[in-house]
Design a protein around this motif. Structure first.
Motif, PDB file in Angstrom:
ATOM      1  N   ASP A  27     -31.265 -18.826   8.834  1.00 58.73           N
ATOM      2  CA  ASP A  27     -30.278 -18.079   7.641  1.00 58.73           C
ATOM      3  C   ASP A  27     -31.245 -16.751   7.244  1.00 58.73           C
ATOM      4  O   ASP A  27     -30.595 -16.222   6.435  1.00 58.73           O
TER       5      ASP A  27
ATOM      6  N   SER B 203     -24.835 -13.890  -0.012  1.00 55.81           N
ATOM      7  CA  SER B 203     -23.596 -14.617  -0.040  1.00 55.81           C
ATOM      8  C   SER B 203     -23.371 -15.771   0.995  1.00 55.81           C
ATOM      9  O   SER B 203     -23.160 -16.956   0.875  1.00 55.81           O
ATOM     10  N   GLN B 204     -23.788 -15.324   2.101  1.00 59.34           N
ATOM     11  CA  GLN B 204     -23.841 -16.340   3.354  1.00 59.34           C
ATOM     12  C   GLN B 204     -24.739 -17.474   3.123  1.00 59.34           C
ATOM     13  O   GLN B 204     -24.503 -18.601   3.341  1.00 59.34           O
ATOM     14  N   GLN B 205     -25.987 -17.048   2.659  1.00 53.47           N
ATOM     15  CA  GLN B 205     -26.884 -17.934   2.438  1.00 53.47           C
ATOM     16  C   GLN B 205     -26.735 -19.004   1.461  1.00 53.47           C
ATOM     17  O   GLN B 205     -26.615 -20.120   1.650  1.00 53.47           O
ATOM     18  N   LEU B 206     -26.009 -18.588   0.424  1.00 54.30           N
ATOM     19  CA  LEU B 206     -25.526 -19.270  -0.577  1.00 54.30           C
ATOM     20  C   LEU B 206     -24.351 -20.340  -0.258  1.00 54.30           C
ATOM     21  O   LEU B 206     -24.360 -21.449  -0.582  1.00 54.30           O
ATOM     22  N   GLN B 207     -23.306 -19.756   0.585  1.00 52.41           N
ATOM     23  CA  GLN B 207     -22.523 -20.747   1.037  1.00 52.41           C
ATOM     24  C   GLN B 207     -22.853 -21.892   2.048  1.00 52.41           C
ATOM     25  O   GLN B 207     -22.394 -22.973   1.802  1.00 52.41           O
ATOM     26  N   ARG B 208     -23.943 -21.787   2.672  1.00 54.26           N
ATOM     27  CA  ARG B 208     -24.299 -22.367   3.657  1.00 54.26           C
ATOM     28  C   ARG B 208     -25.441 -23.533   3.031  1.00 54.26           C
ATOM     29  O   ARG B 208     -26.081 -24.491   3.524  1.00 54.26           O
ATOM     30  N   THR B 209     -25.820 -23.338   1.659  1.00 51.76           N
ATOM     31  CA  THR B 209     -26.889 -24.098   0.882  1.00 51.76           C
ATOM     32  C   THR B 209     -26.109 -25.032  -0.025  1.00 51.76           C
ATOM     33  O   THR B 209     -25.306 -24.750  -0.983  1.00 51.76           O
ATOM     34  N   ARG B 210     -26.580 -26.439   0.029  1.00 50.75           N
ATOM     35  CA  ARG B 210     -25.882 -27.452  -1.086  1.00 50.75           C
ATOM     36  C   ARG B 210     -26.737 -27.376  -2.331  1.00 50.75           C
ATOM     37  O   ARG B 210     -28.068 -27.262  -2.263  1.00 50.75           O
TER      38      ARG B 210
ATOM     39  N   GLY C  56     -31.991 -19.642   1.996  1.00 52.16           N
ATOM     40  CA  GLY C  56     -30.923 -19.829   1.104  1.00 52.16           C
ATOM     41  C   GLY C  56     -31.218 -20.877  -0.063  1.00 52.16           C
ATOM     42  O   GLY C  56     -30.476 -20.720  -1.325  1.00 52.16           O
TER      43      GLY C  56
ATOM     44  N   MET D 267     -30.530 -19.938  -4.127  1.00 53.26           N
ATOM     45  CA  MET D 267     -29.564 -21.022  -4.845  1.00 53.26           C
ATOM     46  C   MET D 267     -30.477 -21.382  -6.219  1.00 53.26           C
ATOM     47  O   MET D 267     -29.980 -21.461  -6.996  1.00 53.26           O
TER      48      MET D 267
ATOM     49  N   GLN E 112     -30.659 -18.667  -8.560  1.00 52.43           N
ATOM     50  CA  GLN E 112     -29.199 -18.940  -9.312  1.00 52.43           C
ATOM     51  C   GLN E 112     -28.967 -19.772 -10.139  1.00 52.43           C
ATOM     52  O   GLN E 112     -28.558 -19.481 -11.243  1.00 52.43           O
TER      53      GLN E 112
END
Length: 329
Positions: free
Chosen positions: A153, A159-166, A297, A301, A304
């Protein structure tokens, strides 16, 4: 983001309060208390704010060329990589017609041209075998990257890292720091500034000086958070964040004159700002650097989620303070 970046962000917020309070004291002492002077003060404040925002905008636009930002922000890292690849791999070279490439065509380099020519002579079966080997190698690399937590990652945007992270696994690791952050900012912004003026509504200088003292303590605490040697443990940080609720009865004792005078109020507000600055900034630094966060990611997260805790503490405290002020003397 690294700890020194978070410390710089937190200190910048506190330092802005010191500048505003100092400017307010200077203007208040040098100008009469009239409508015209208040109008001039508003011009001064908003002009300075616009100038600072303009400078900040120019600096933000230049971040894509900053090596520190390129290392830690996916978007800037991708832009830098694309620029490097675009400059380093594509060259325009004149090639003789006998090699099958016309003069002025874009080629990678001599080795790439030879590899392309050799590839055209291979049998289709050999090409398929090589493609299969490449696919297997990529699968192995991705598997290793998932296990080690940082290969897959780093090349992605934020944004892509956030989308791939639970969210849930990250929350389980950082929730103590989220609680600490929420409590620190809840206590501080419940008292400041709503409960400062009711301590003494008649003295024109009390609130101004009290806010200055609070902001100076806040900025000092935030700046101190950049010194790793004095960082507390995570458990101590959580305990201190809960102990800071003691400021509530102290402030109300000042409001109802059970603690008379301005000096005790100044000391309480200075301590409130100092502890908020140091422990609040430290909690924001600790969150994204919690042990157990493996991928970029997950750290993004965590940042955030810490920001959500900060804003939740600030917004809830502000709403409650608006209700409490209605019943104060």
């Amino acid at each position: 983001m690294p700890p020194k970046f978070m410390s710089a962000v937190m200190f910048g917020c506190g330092f802005s309060g010191v500048v505003a309070s100092t400017l307010q004291c200077i203007i208040k002492a040098s100008m009469p208390d009239t409508y015209e002077s208040a109008l001039i003060q508003s011009y001064i404040y908003f002009s300075l704010a616009l100038a600072i925002m303009g400078i900040a905008l120019c600096m933000a636009l230049c971040l894509r060329y900053n090596s520190f930002a390129q290392r830690h922000v996916g978007e800037f890292r991708n832009l830098a990589s694309a620029a490097t690849l675009g400059e380093g791999t594509m060259e325009t070279e004149p090639v003789a017609d006998g090699n099958g490439v016309f003069e002025g065509d874009v080629v990678l380099d001599d080795q790439a041209a030879r590899a392309e020519g050799a590839g055209g002579k291979k049998a289709s079966g050999e090409i398929e075998e090589e493609e299969e080997e490449v696919r297997e190698l990529r699968a192995e690399v991705e598997e290793v990257g998932e296990s080690r937590g940082h290969f897959t990652d780093q090349h992605l945007t934020t944004s892509q890292q956030l989308q791939r992270t639970r969210v849930k696994p990250v929350f389980k690791l950082i929730y103590p720091m989220q609680i600490a952050c929420f409590c620190i900012f809840f206590v501080s912004l419940f008292i400041f500034p709503s409960l400062i003026i009711p301590i003494d509504r008649t003295d024109k200088w009390f609130a101004t000086l009290a806010i200055l003292i609070y902001n100076c303590g806040d900025a000092t605490g935030r700046l101190s958070s950049s010194i790793k040697k004095i960082w507390p443990s995570r458990r101590v940080l959580l305990i201190v964040s809960l102990c800071r609720f003691i400021f509530f009865p102290l402030i109300f004792l000042c409001i109802y004159k059970y603690i008379p005078g301005h000096t005790p109020a100044y000391i309480i507000l200075g301590s409130l700002g100092l502890t908020k600055g140091f422990f609040g900034a430290t909690s924001m630094v600790f969150g994204p650097n919690t042990p157990g966060l493996q991928t970029e990611g997950q750290r993004v997260m965590a940042g955030q989620l810490m920001g959500i805790s900060l804003l939740a503490g600030a917004s809830v405290s502000a709403l409650l303070a608006l209700l409490v002020v209605l019943f104060l003397p």
